[in-house]
Design an enzyme around this catalytic site. Structure first.
Site, mmCIF file in Angstrom:
data_model
loop_
_atom_site.group_PDB
_atom_site.id
_atom_site.type_symbol
_atom_site.label_atom_id
_atom_site.label_comp_id
_atom_site.label_asym_id
_atom_site.label_seq_id
_atom_site.Cartn_x
_atom_site.Cartn_y
_atom_site.Cartn_z
ATOM 1 N N HIS A 67 0.837 -1.198 0.000
ATOM 2 C CA HIS A 67 0.000 0.000 0.000
ATOM 3 C C HIS A 67 0.884 1.264 0.000
ATOM 4 C CE1 HIS A 67 -3.644 2.353 1.464
ATOM 5 N NE2 HIS A 67 -2.647 3.178 1.717
ATOM 6 N N GLU A 68 1.857 1.280 0.896
ATOM 7 C CA GLU A 68 2.721 2.472 0.991
ATOM 8 C C GLU A 68 3.600 2.616 -0.254
ATOM 9 O OE1 GLU A 68 1.835 4.500 3.213
ATOM 10 O OE2 GLU A 68 0.606 2.990 4.215
ATOM 11 N N HIS A 71 1.798 4.464 -3.001
ATOM 12 C CA HIS A 71 1.921 5.918 -2.851
ATOM 13 C C HIS A 71 3.282 6.377 -3.386
ATOM 14 C CE1 HIS A 71 -1.673 6.664 -0.491
ATOM 15 N NE2 HIS A 71 -1.308 5.852 0.481
HETATM 16 ZN ZN LIG Z 1 -2.446 5.242 2.094
#
Ligand SMILES: [Zn+2]
Ligand SMILES: [Zn+2]
Length: 146
Positions: A67-68, A71
């Site tokens: 998830h990170e 980004h």
């Molecule tokens: Zn996030």
């Protein structure tokens, strides 16, 4: 697991799942409370909540790292890196990252019920049953779940 092995895991996942390297630092940050991880737009570093490992498992940790990293890679490639962006949703699904970090203990919910009128009270924290009574009938409350 220490910060060094976390760094290695993040670098490996970055290469394996995204085909690009992660060139900044990943560290455990126990001050994170409501999220499993955080990507810093200014430093490009990634913080991971150590609870993802202590209260969950390695698969959860990997999901949060992915998830990170979504980004991270989208941001550095000038693509839509925010949760609501289509690029983010698409990439997250492709790499099978976690949409949300799993709930940890701090969001545990307690329910209480009035011993007389059955009114239900749901609270995030334990309440002192010697002090608090039902607001409708002023009778005693009891814990319904744990
Ligand atoms: Zn996030
Ligand atoms: Zn009552």
């Amino acid at each position: 697991m220490n910060n060094r092995s976390l760094q290695e895991i993040v670098e490996r996942i970055s290469l394996d799942s995204f085909g690009q390297s992660f060139d900044y630092s990943a560290t455990f940050n126990s001050r994170l409370r409501t999220t499993g991880g955080r990507y810093n737009l200014k430093t490009h570093n990634i913080d991971i909540n150590p609870k993802m490992l202590s209260e969950h498992d390695e698969l959860t940790l990997q999901g949060v790292i992915k998830h990170e990293l979504c980004h991270y890679h989208l941001h550095l490639n000038n693509m839509g890196y925010r949760h609501r962006d289509r690029d983010f949703k698409k990439l997250l699904a492709e790499v099978q990252g976690l949409r949300y970090a799993p709930a940890n203990e701090s969001v545990h919910v307690y329910s209480y019920v009035c011993t007389k009128c059955d009114q239900l009270y749901v609270r995030k924290r334990r309440i002192d049953l010697r002090k608090y009574v039902c607001s409708k009938c002023h009778s005693r409350l009891k814990l319904k779940n744990k």
